[in-house]
Enzyme design. Structure first.
Site, PDB file in Angstrom:
ATOM      1  N   CYS A   1       0.873  -1.175   0.000  1.00 16.85           N
ATOM      2  CA  CYS A   1       0.000   0.000   0.000  1.00 16.85           C
ATOM      3  C   CYS A   1       0.909   1.223   0.000  1.00 16.85           C
ATOM      4  O   CYS A   1       2.102   1.104  -0.325  1.00 16.85           O
ATOM      5  CB  CYS A   1      -1.007  -0.027   1.152  1.00 16.85           C
ATOM      6  SG  CYS A   1      -0.346   0.218   2.810  1.00 16.85           S
TER       7      CYS A   1
ATOM      8  N   THR B   1       2.156   3.102   2.451  1.00 18.09           N
ATOM      9  CA  THR B   1       3.223   2.991   3.450  1.00 18.09           C
ATOM     10  C   THR B   1       3.596   1.543   3.763  1.00 18.09           C
ATOM     11  O   THR B   1       4.625   1.302   4.392  1.00 18.09           O
ATOM     12  CB  THR B   1       2.764   3.620   4.781  1.00 18.09           C
ATOM     13  OG1 THR B   1       1.556   2.941   5.173  1.00 18.09           O
ATOM     14  CG2 THR B   1       2.510   5.107   4.633  1.00 18.09           C
TER      15      THR B   1
ATOM     16  N   ASN C   1      11.258 -14.536  13.234  1.00 19.31           N
ATOM     17  CA  ASN C   1       9.843 -14.359  13.595  1.00 19.31           C
ATOM     18  C   ASN C   1       8.904 -15.277  12.811  1.00 19.31           C
ATOM     19  O   ASN C   1       7.696 -15.235  13.027  1.00 19.31           O
ATOM     20  CB  ASN C   1       9.408 -12.898  13.388  1.00 19.31           C
ATOM     21  CG  ASN C   1      10.381 -11.908  13.990  1.00 19.31           C
ATOM     22  OD1 ASN C   1      11.015 -11.117  13.283  1.00 19.31           O
ATOM     23  ND2 ASN C   1      10.555 -11.956  15.301  1.00 19.31           N
TER      24      ASN C   1
ATOM     25  N   ARG D   1      15.407 -21.513  19.551  1.00 15.49           N
ATOM     26  CA  ARG D   1      14.893 -20.583  20.555  1.00 15.49           C
ATOM     27  C   ARG D   1      13.833 -19.649  19.975  1.00 15.49           C
ATOM     28  O   ARG D   1      12.959 -19.160  20.698  1.00 15.49           O
ATOM     29  CB  ARG D   1      16.041 -19.773  21.173  1.00 15.49           C
ATOM     30  CG  ARG D   1      16.704 -18.787  20.241  1.00 15.49           C
ATOM     31  CD  ARG D   1      17.915 -18.136  20.889  1.00 15.49           C
ATOM     32  NE  ARG D   1      18.435 -17.009  20.135  1.00 15.49           N
ATOM     33  CZ  ARG D   1      19.198 -17.107  19.035  1.00 15.49           C
ATOM     34  NH1 ARG D   1      19.532 -18.305  18.566  1.00 15.49           N
ATOM     35  NH2 ARG D   1      19.636 -16.026  18.429  1.00 15.49           N
TER      36      ARG D   1
HETATM   37  C1  RB5 Z   1      -4.002   5.408   0.836  1.00 18.12           C
HETATM   38  O1  RB5 Z   1      -4.070   6.748   0.520  1.00 18.12           O
HETATM   39  C2  RB5 Z   1      -3.027   5.168   1.965  1.00 18.12           C
HETATM   40  O2  RB5 Z   1      -3.572   5.628   3.165  1.00 18.12           O
HETATM   41  C3  RB5 Z   1      -2.676   3.709   2.064  1.00 18.12           C
HETATM   42  O3  RB5 Z   1      -2.108   3.300   0.865  1.00 18.12           O
HETATM   43  C4  RB5 Z   1      -1.697   3.309   3.120  1.00 18.12           C
HETATM   44  O4  RB5 Z   1      -0.564   4.118   3.090  1.00 18.12           O
HETATM   45  C5  RB5 Z   1      -2.234   3.141   4.473  1.00 18.12           C
HETATM   46  O5  RB5 Z   1      -1.564   2.672   5.400  1.00 18.12           O
END
Ligand code: RB5
Length: 149
Positions: A64, A66, A98, A131
Site C-alpha cells: 500500500c 506505506t 519471527n 529458541r
Molecule cells: C491510501 O491513501 C493510503 O492511506 C494507504 O495506501 C496506506 O498508506 C495506508 O496505510
C-alpha cells in the site's frame, strides 16, 4: 503459492513484484486491487491474509502507500505474522527469527528495485526454529488470549 495484494497506491509496484516472482519461478495469486481507483486497503490485505492463514498460499506480499495499513489489516487475521519492511535485512530476519508469513511494503516509501530486493530476501530466507520457535509460539498464545511470562 504466494498471495499478493495491494491498494490503489501500489498498483505499479505490484507489477514489479509479480515480475520478480515470475523471474524466481514462483506462482502467485493476485487478490487485487486491479485498478488505481481509490479503494480500502483492509479489504485486500484481509483477502490475501485469509489465503495464507488457510494454507492456500504459503506466503504473502502486501503493498500500500506505506505498507503499514495493509500490514495491520493482515495482522488482524489469526495465524498471520506480517512484517512491514523497508530494508532487506529486516525482511530476512522477519523470516529467520519471527517466522513471518507475510511481508508488507510501502510504494510511497521505497522504490521498485529496493522492494524487489526486500521481497527476494524475505522469500529466500528460512525460519531457524530453536529458541525462536518458543517466541513465535508465544505470539500464538497471545493471539489465543493466553497469558505468557
Ligand atoms: C491510501 O491513501 C493510503 O492511506 C494507504 O495506501 C496506506 O498508506 C495506508 O496505510
Amino acid at each position: 503459492m504466494i498471495a499478493i495484494a495491494n491498494d490503489h497506491s501500489a498498483l505499479e509496484m505490484k507489477k514489479e513484484i509479480m515480475s520478480l516472482l515470475d523471474e524466481m519461478g514462483l506462482e502467485y495469486k493476485d487478490f487485487g486491487a486491479y485498478s488505481s481507483e481509490s479503494c480500502n486497503y483492509p479489504v485486500f490485505g484481509a483477502r490475501a491474509a485469509r489465503a495464507v492463514a488457510s494454507g492456500e498460499c504459503e506466503f504473502g506480499i502486501l503493498l500500500c502507500g506505506t505498507g503499514l495499513g495493509i500490514g495491520l489489516a493482515a495482522n488482524k487475521i489469526k495465524g498471520i505474522r506480517c512484517v512491514t519492511c523497508s530494508d532487506p535485512l529486516s525482511a530476512e530476519l522477519g523470516r529467520r527469527h519471527n517466522n513471518a508469513n507475510m511481508l508488507s511494503m510501502g510504494a510511497r516509501i521505497i522504490g521498485p528495485e529496493l522492494a524487489k530486493c526486500i521481497a527476494r530476501a524475505f522469500l529466500t530466507a528460512q525460519f531457524e526454529g530453536g529458541r525462536h520457535a518458543l517466541r513465535v509460539e508465544m505470539l500464538s498464545a497471545l493471539e489465543r488470549g493466553e497469558e505468557i511470562e
